[in-house]
Design an enzyme around this catalytic site. Structure first.
Site, PDB file in Angstrom:
ATOM      1  CG  HIS A 394      -1.436  12.470   1.299  1.00 44.37           C
ATOM      2  ND1 HIS A 394      -0.812  13.288   2.075  1.00 44.37           N
ATOM      3  CD2 HIS A 394      -0.940  11.148   1.834  1.00 44.37           C
ATOM      4  CE1 HIS A 394       0.076  12.724   2.763  1.00 44.37           C
ATOM      5  NE2 HIS A 394      -0.050  11.320   2.725  1.00 44.37           N
ATOM      6  CG  ASP A 428      -0.652   9.652   7.851  1.00 44.74           C
ATOM      7  OD1 ASP A 428      -1.491   8.748   7.747  1.00 44.74           O
ATOM      8  OD2 ASP A 428       0.377   9.820   7.394  1.00 44.74           O
ATOM      9  CG  HIS A 430       3.368  10.545   5.156  1.00 42.00           C
ATOM     10  ND1 HIS A 430       2.788   9.225   5.449  1.00 42.00           N
ATOM     11  CD2 HIS A 430       4.312  10.270   4.689  1.00 42.00           C
ATOM     12  CE1 HIS A 430       3.660   8.237   5.388  1.00 42.00           C
ATOM     13  NE2 HIS A 430       4.642   9.007   4.856  1.00 42.00           N
ATOM     14  CG  ASP A 517       1.559   6.723   8.465  1.00 41.00           C
ATOM     15  OD1 ASP A 517       1.069   7.498   9.375  1.00 41.00           O
ATOM     16  OD2 ASP A 517       1.162   6.931   7.207  1.00 41.00           O
TER      17      ASP A 517
END
Ligand SMILES: [Zn+2]
Length: 583
Positions: A394, A428, A430, A517
């Protein structure tokens, strides 16, 4: 300091420069070799069919790209052996350990496919065959060097018979059994000598010569010379302990100093332990220590002002205290707040990623781990895994957030991009907004991400399917934003699509931003993947058959995190072993 890297393509400026330096070295050190032979090297690297061997080049170079030595290795897969064509060290570097490191690397390459051994030529150490005392002394030194590895001349054959009678210094054929202790049958050696003479010296050795050498082989098994330079038998140097090659693993040893002990801060040290305890017993990995790398690898990707802010602000924060961003000066980004703790929001995208001393130290150490693994990939390692936290995907060029500070996978991609095209696959849950933003205008790094749609998933502001890159980078960013609820089948279909776009890009290196995740029950996700799905994902990714760097990102359900990682790598590893027929 030097590193050894395997040159995997010949078209990049950095490699063109390296190959030129190698040719100069050959020219200087092996003066009698005809110029055209040297010029053939690039051709041999790209056209194995024409030459009936696969040429590979290993160079020892510094980070300023000065060649300190090289090894040109020919693989003859039909006879399952390697031929060390040239190995040389730059003048003045003979005692620097470069030669030993190069030969060690060459042996590892041969061991990784369980080759029968390495053959190479060495000029003779017999005064009757080598009449110039200076050259004789060099020859002795060279034979003594290889003897340390158990490699010695094959005896009782006419291989060292000069092609032109009376010629000085006819070479011995030296054999290194790589520690496997298999005997050499006369039939096999006949084929090997014939292959070398024909494929390597076809234009120089007449047919009658090849026949005479072949027929001179009578011992069965064929013998190598007894040890001459080493007192003790040392043919057990580097005997391969494992039959199976291991993947490179580096663990961020400083990860656990970064521990935000607030309720609900799921990015916790236990994540690493839960993965390690599952993957170490599999025997898939070999653990390595990280080297230190200077800041310029980071500032090549992140805004130097952000890097220096992060470094400076944490020095002023008291031990054990954290600063949370709380003012976000989006209205006037030309004016970063003067007060350092307030400035946190100028460089951050959310309110839950704090700054403190240990966050910096742990993230900085993670960068060292990532670059160490990237160097292992440059050296020809099939795959490497960076088990680190805090995560990185991120973090954008000038902002941190989402538990991330330095974008490890982007730093590695930028570094590797000097040596070939790089694809980043972010799996991931996200969106990988960091590397998307960093490479958005570039066409040499493809960024692909599969993630929960930003309408409901962090980071909420990016990851839409219509974000496709800009300018030169248009078409080199691919987002697969998926709904909140999906089936494992839908996930697999999407992964196959992502792999298709990577195949089309034809990268030299693959980086996987490995978030786990996507697991069922992850506190930050909504998807249903289970152990069998992770096994399958690893297997599918291996089908790209690329040198692959895995960088740990998210994954927070610690009860299954390790099991999922183990399944993922088992799927990947078993599939590459099966496809390379190494099991
Ligand atoms: Zn995540």
């Amino acid at each position: 300091m030097f590193r050894i890297r395997k040159i995997s393509n010949h078209y990049l400026p950095v490699n063109i420069k390296a190959i030129e330096q190698v040719k100069n070295l050959i020219d200087k050190q092996f003066g009698d070799i005809r110029k055209e032979k040297i010029d053939l090297i690039t051709d041999q690297m790209i056209d194995p069919l024409k030459y009936r061997f696969h040429a590979m080049l290993f160079v020892a170079d510094s980070y300023t790209e000065t060649i300190k030595g090289f090894a040109l290795l020919l693989h003859m897969p039909d006879l399952h052996f390697y031929y060390l064509d040239y190995m040389a060290v730059a003048p003045g570097k003979t005692s620097s350990g470069v030669g030993g490191a190069l030969y060690q690397r060459v042996r590892e390459e041969a061991q990784s496919v369980h080759a029968k051994g390495i053959f190479l030529e060495c000029l003779p150490d017999d005064p009757l065959l080598s009449r110039n005392p200076e050259i004789l002394a060099q020859n002795k030194q060279r034979l003594a060097f290889y003897e340390k590895y158990g490699a010695r001349p094959i005896i009782n054959t006419k291989y060292e018979m000069p092609v032109v009678p009376g010629d000085n210094d006819p070479p011995y054929l030296v054999f290194d059994n790589l520690g496997y202790k298999e005997e050499l049958s006369s039939d096999y050696v006949k084929q090997v000598m014939e292959a070398i003479l024909r494929r390597k010296y076809g234009d120089y050795c007449p047919e009658s010569y090849i026949k005479e050498v072949r027929e001179s082989i009578v011992d069965n098994p064929v013998l190598v010379r007894p040890y001459k330079y080493t007192k003790k038998k040392t043919d057990n140097i580097n005997i391969p302990t494992a039959e199976k090659p291991a993947l490179y693993l580096v663990v961020n040893s400083k990860h656990d100093i970064h521990h935000i002990k607030e309720r609900g801060y799921v990015e916790a040290p236990v994540r690493i332990e839960s993965i390690l305890k599952e993957i170490l017993p599999t025997g898939i990995f070999k653990l390595h220590e990280a080297e230190n790398y200077p800041d310029h690898f980071i500032t090549a990707v992140h805004d130097p002002k952000y890097v220096s802010y992060f470094k400076t602000v944490v020095e002023k924060i008291a031990e054990g205290k954290s600063v949370y961003p709380y003012v976000f000066p989006i209205r006037n980004n030309a004016k970063p707040p003067v007060e350092l703790s307030v400035r946190a929001g100028y460089y951050c995208i959310d309110t839950f990623t704090p700054l403190n001393k240990n966050a910096y130290l742990a993230a900085r150490s993670g960068v060292n781990c990532t670059l160490s693994a990237a160097d292992a990939i440059l050296q020809g390692t099939r795959a490497a895994y960076v088990l680190t936290r805090p995560p990185g995907h991120h973090a954008e060029a000038n902002v941190f957030g989402g538990f991330c500070y330095f974008n490890n996978n982007a730093i590695a991609a930028n570094y590797l991009s000097k040596y070939g095209k790089v694809a980043i696959l972010d799996i991931d849950y996200h969106h990988g907004n960091g590397q998307q933003q960093i490479f958005y205008k570039r066409s040499d790094v493809l960024t692909v991400s599969i993630h929960g749609h930003p309408s409901f998933a962090y980071p909420y502001f990016s990851g839409f399917n219509n974000e496709k890159g800009e300018g030169e980078g248009l078409g080199f960013n691919v987002n697969h934003a998926l709904p909140e609820t999906i089936t494992p089948e839908k996930y697999q279909k999407t992964l196959l699509l992502a792999l298709e776009s990577i195949k089309k890009f034809k990268p030299d290196y693959l980086i996987v931003a490995l978030g786990l995740d996507t697991s069922k029950g992850d506190p930050t996700g909504t998807w249903p993947l289970r152990i069998a799905d992770f096994l399958n994902n690893g297997k599918l990714i291996s089908s790209l058959k690329l040198p692959t760097l895995f960088v740990q990102e998210g994954g927070y359900k610690t009860q299954v995190l390790g099991k999922n990682a183990k399944a993922f790598f088992t799927g990947f590893y078993d599939a590459i072993m099966a496809s390379e027929n190494l099991k």
